[in-house]
Enzyme design. Structure first.
Site, PDB file in Angstrom:
ATOM      1  N   ASP A 115      -7.897  -8.644  -3.272  1.00 38.81           N
ATOM      2  CA  ASP A 115      -8.551  -8.026  -2.112  1.00 38.81           C
ATOM      3  C   ASP A 115      -9.947  -8.568  -1.815  1.00 38.81           C
ATOM      4  O   ASP A 115     -10.551  -8.206  -0.808  1.00 38.81           O
ATOM      5  CB  ASP A 115      -8.633  -6.508  -2.311  1.00 38.81           C
ATOM      6  CG  ASP A 115      -7.263  -5.869  -2.183  1.00 38.81           C
ATOM      7  OD1 ASP A 115      -6.484  -6.331  -1.342  1.00 38.81           O
ATOM      8  OD2 ASP A 115      -6.983  -4.910  -2.925  1.00 38.81           O
ATOM      9  N   ASP A 175       0.420  -8.881   2.133  1.00 42.64           N
ATOM     10  CA  ASP A 175      -0.982  -8.683   2.538  1.00 42.64           C
ATOM     11  C   ASP A 175      -1.873  -9.843   2.098  1.00 42.64           C
ATOM     12  O   ASP A 175      -2.902 -10.134   2.703  1.00 42.64           O
ATOM     13  CB  ASP A 175      -1.567  -7.393   1.912  1.00 42.64           C
ATOM     14  CG  ASP A 175      -0.597  -6.236   1.810  1.00 42.64           C
ATOM     15  OD1 ASP A 175       0.619  -6.493   1.712  1.00 42.64           O
ATOM     16  OD2 ASP A 175      -1.047  -5.087   1.813  1.00 42.64           O
TER      17      ASP A 175
HETATM   18  N1  GLY Z   1      -3.604  -4.119   1.834  1.00 41.61           N
HETATM   19  C1  GLY Z   1      -3.236  -2.776   1.659  1.00 41.61           C
HETATM   20  C2  GLY Z   1      -2.619  -2.157   2.837  1.00 41.61           C
HETATM   21  O1  GLY Z   1      -2.320  -2.783   3.818  1.00 41.61           O
HETATM   22  O2  GLY Z   1      -2.427  -0.966   2.799  1.00 41.61           O
END
Ligand code: GLY
Length: 394
Positions: A115, A175
């Site tokens: 992240d 993601d």
């Molecule tokens: N990257 C986490 C989400 O989209 O909830």
């Protein structure tokens, strides 16, 4: 008579253009509302923030949820302030944006998960456009180095999480495509091709293993870190392993559109166009409605919506249109932007905890953040608005 007819024609054209602006309100009206809402938000944040809980994420039981820098969403609020500065050129927003960006610096060392790209590029990635301070770029370069340490060349992907090891030895989530933008920036900035090679390989491996025949995608692929085999295909935030978790489809569309912008590689453009077509085949998206949290959720229409997914898709489609020149990409992006700007989704000033959009869903399976405002919905909404504004030179 001729002059009167010409004036009438001009009047009709002006009216039609006016009605075609987001939610028929016009961009400037939306920007005014964003300013008023963020003024309100900052007042509310002042009341609840602490030295470590500095960044607003959502609203729970009527109270703003504040998060520490390590939370995956911490970069979005500063990003929102930077985009408001871009829209208004008012120095007040620039100063505030910097105030909420700089305390994220320690995250440049955080190698716990993928992240770091969301956190650092959505905040410092804007800051470097408006400040010459070399420290800002150094922070981003270190962040890219930290992200790169999570790459395994046998797998050909960056590892997303260290947690949930009983389920996945080496989990990669869709993601993760979003975090490649940080690496592509670092490659250009430093001339270090290693960043670029990692990003391209990650995107290619994901293209091979995450997608189904119809170009929808799984949320999680579990790899064997010794052999690189894609052994498991599952969900984490979607309804089922085989379902189409809506925001994940948005991350895929955005990720490949961005990778085409950054590399010029046709394979990424083709992938983005295929994903866009799959999405436009979904009636909600085609009609410009905010979609449900999972396209296959079992109780539609009695399921929560996810405005954050609409925002990601709208922003990505505006950009994709510039490469594909497919009018439908533009039309759907615009319809989604209109819907998000309508009273059904765009909050009144002083409501919604100071967030812009209502009705997003974080993680339905974990009963977390259902039908709430989410800071990243606002982020991609503002991005979509900025892209629309730039395309129309308004
Ligand atoms: N990257 C986490 C989400 O989209 O909830």
């Amino acid at each position: 008579m001729k002059i009167k007819l010409a004036s009438l024609f001009l009047f009709i054209v002006v009216m039609l253009i006016g009605c075609n602006n987001p939610a028929s309100n016009g961009v400037q009206n939306i920007v005014d509302n964003v300013e008023a809402q963020f003024d309100y938000a900052l007042g509310e944040i002042e009341k609840v923030k602490t030295d470590s809980l500095l960044w607003p994420r959502s609203v729970e039981k009527g109270a703003i949820t504040m998060v520490p820098s390590k939370d995956w969403t911490s970069g979005f609020f500063p990003g929102n302030l930077w985009m408001l500065y871009e829209l208004t050129q008012n120095d007040k927003w620039k100063e505030l944006a910097m105030d909420y960006t700089l305390p994220l610096e320690p995250e440049k060392w955080n190698d716990d998960n993928h992240d770091i790209g969301f956190k650092m590029y959505c905040s410092f990635g804007h800051a470097i456009k408006y400040s010459d301070d070399p420290k800002l770029k150094e922070i981003l370069i270190q962040s890219a180095k930290t992200l790169s340490t999570r790459y395994n060349p046998v797998v050909g992907c960056i590892r997303s999480w260290n947690s949930l090891t009983e389920q996945w030895a080496y989990p990669v989530i869709i993601d993760n495509m979003m975090n490649l933008e940080l690496l592509m920036w670092a490659a250009k900035e430093t001339g270090n091709e290693g960043f670029r090679e990692i990003a391209i390989k990650h995107a290619q491996t994901t293209m091979k293993n995450h997608f189904r025949d119809d170009y929808s995608c799984y949320h999680v692929v579990g790899y064997n870190p010794e052999t690189g085999a894609a052994e498991k295909k599952n969900t984490h935030q979607g309804y089922a392993d085989d379902s189409d978790w809506t925001r994940g489809q948005g991350w895929a569309l955005y990720g490949y559109t961005m990778m085409y912008r950054e590399t010029g590689m046709e394979e990424f453009l083709n992938q983005a166009i295929h994903v866009a077509q799959y999405l436009i085949n979904e009636a909600d998206i085609k009609n410009g409605d905010v979609p449900y949290w999972d396209f296959d959720a079992p109780n539609i229409p009695n399921e929560p919506k996810d405005a954050s997914a609409a925002a990601v898709i709208s922003s990505a489609l505006f950009e994709l249109y510039q490469y594909s020149k497919d009018q439908e990409h533009y039309d759907v992006a615009k319809k989604l932007l209109d819907t998000m700007s309508s009273d059904d989704f765009f909050a009144k000033t002083g409501e919604n905890g100071g967030f812009l959009l209502k009705h997003s869903t974080g993680s339905k399976p974990y009963n977390s953040e259902i039908d709430v405002p989410l800071v990243y919905a606002d982020y991609y909404f503002l991005e979509s608005l900025i892209k629309y504004k730039a395309m129309h030179k308004i």
